[in-house]
Design an enzyme around this catalytic site. Sequence first.
Site, PDB file in Angstrom:
ATOM      1  N   ASP A  99       0.802  -1.232   0.000  1.00 22.77           N
ATOM      2  CA  ASP A  99       0.000   0.000   0.000  1.00 22.77           C
ATOM      3  C   ASP A  99       0.835   1.283   0.000  1.00 22.77           C
ATOM      4  O   ASP A  99       1.986   1.294   0.418  1.00 22.77           O
ATOM      5  CB  ASP A  99      -0.957   0.012   1.203  1.00 22.77           C
ATOM      6  CG  ASP A  99      -0.254  -0.198   2.541  1.00 22.77           C
ATOM      7  OD1 ASP A  99       0.798  -0.860   2.580  1.00 22.77           O
ATOM      8  OD2 ASP A  99      -0.758   0.325   3.563  1.00 22.77           O
ATOM      9  N   GLU A 165      -0.704  -2.110   5.207  1.00 22.11           N
ATOM     10  CA  GLU A 165       0.252  -2.108   6.321  1.00 22.11           C
ATOM     11  C   GLU A 165       0.167  -0.803   7.097  1.00 22.11           C
ATOM     12  O   GLU A 165       0.334  -0.765   8.307  1.00 22.11           O
ATOM     13  CB  GLU A 165       1.689  -2.325   5.817  1.00 22.11           C
ATOM     14  CG  GLU A 165       2.696  -2.626   6.936  1.00 22.11           C
ATOM     15  CD  GLU A 165       3.078  -1.409   7.766  1.00 22.11           C
ATOM     16  OE1 GLU A 165       3.239  -1.549   8.990  1.00 22.11           O
ATOM     17  OE2 GLU A 165       3.226  -0.308   7.198  1.00 22.11           O
TER      18      GLU A 165
END
Length: 426
Positions: A99, A165
Amino acid sequence: MKKILLVSLIAIANLHAQQIDPKIKAAAEAVEQKVIEWRRDIHQNPELSNREFNTAKKIAKHLKGLGLEVQENVAKTGIVAVLKGKKAGKTVALRADIDALPVTERADVPFKSTVKTEFLNEKVGVSHACGHDTHTAILMGVAEVLSKHKEKIRGTVKFIFQPAEEGPPPGEEGGAKLMIKEGALKNPDVDAIFGLHINSGTPIGKIRYKPGGTMAAVERFVINVKGKQTHGSAPWSGVDPVLISAKIIDGLQTIISRESQLTKEAAVITVGKITSGVRFNIIPESAEMIGTVRTLDPGMKALILRRMREMVPAIAKAYGGTATIEIQNNTAITYNDPALVAKMLPTLQGIAGKDNVLLAKATTGGEDFSYFQEEVPGFYFFLGGKSPDTKVAPAHHTPDFYIDERGLLLGVKTMSQLAIDYLNAK
Ligand SMILES: [Zn+2]
Ligand SMILES: [Zn+2]
């Protein structure tokens, strides 16, 4: 005699610094250019946590092309892929997070992100300001290297491409915790897991690691203080929640300075926000404080959280008020299993060179790889991404964040060889 001694000394030295397999080295070098291209593509098309739809598609397409068993939509946009070796054995997992962040990129690169999106009702720029694009590209490269050398794999390699994350948007689940919940470590059951984080401040070619707690457990807390509202001119007729809040902040800091064994590991309590009151001449009824706790040692963490729960209501009571504290866990301790680190260190040293593998201090940032390490032994290390000509490297999560792509090859080599060596170790 001397010669024999020298030869056996060299043999011992080689045993301790496991050399990279020449075929793996060649395969990693052959895939380097592709890794850089994937990284640039992902960098230019970043997606926020739990919204990594196109990133996931690209990863899945690549893994399917390699002939791996690919499971999509794990923990929303995550991918778990399985590569079975020629011989039977244990299962090792390799993890990359995928991400990006709501940060507008300012770094002057040809593949700069100009992506904008909506985040918490605000228009924001999106970029890979933490370097998860490099992690994704490295692991795609490792999948290619290992799938071409199944004969070297004694057991199974599981590739975990993990979304969110940086934390899912409010109200959503996501990240490592959800991947575990959805079975990412099961079937086949994972015996050990490896992960890396690129680091903008560590020179390319270098690796930093620490056994035990390497990144902190992150807790978020909310304290609600209740007093008795009264006129600002007559405090004796009320109970002042602002003063109680000050005493609580003071008290919390003594848990760190007087009760925590700081020679063991660092620990932090921060009150980041206080809300109370409406105007200068009113003592308000209540106050709210929110903050964070960072710990690196499980025993210290238990003590600090217990003492916070005891102290907050006790201090409020001492001044005639009441207070409650809620503590919510955001990440666990990124805890590198000491035995696993000792076992795998020769692999890192053999590939990067002994002088380039540096024992580092812990950091008080958090990383959700820690949740995998709560389930199975894991080793998480830092990979250099700083150019030799950069003097002061911009920090992670900032608009000027920059990674030198020449650092990625070492990531491909180490992750590939760690998987092979772990599976072949007795
Ligand atoms: Zn980050
Ligand atoms: Zn990160």
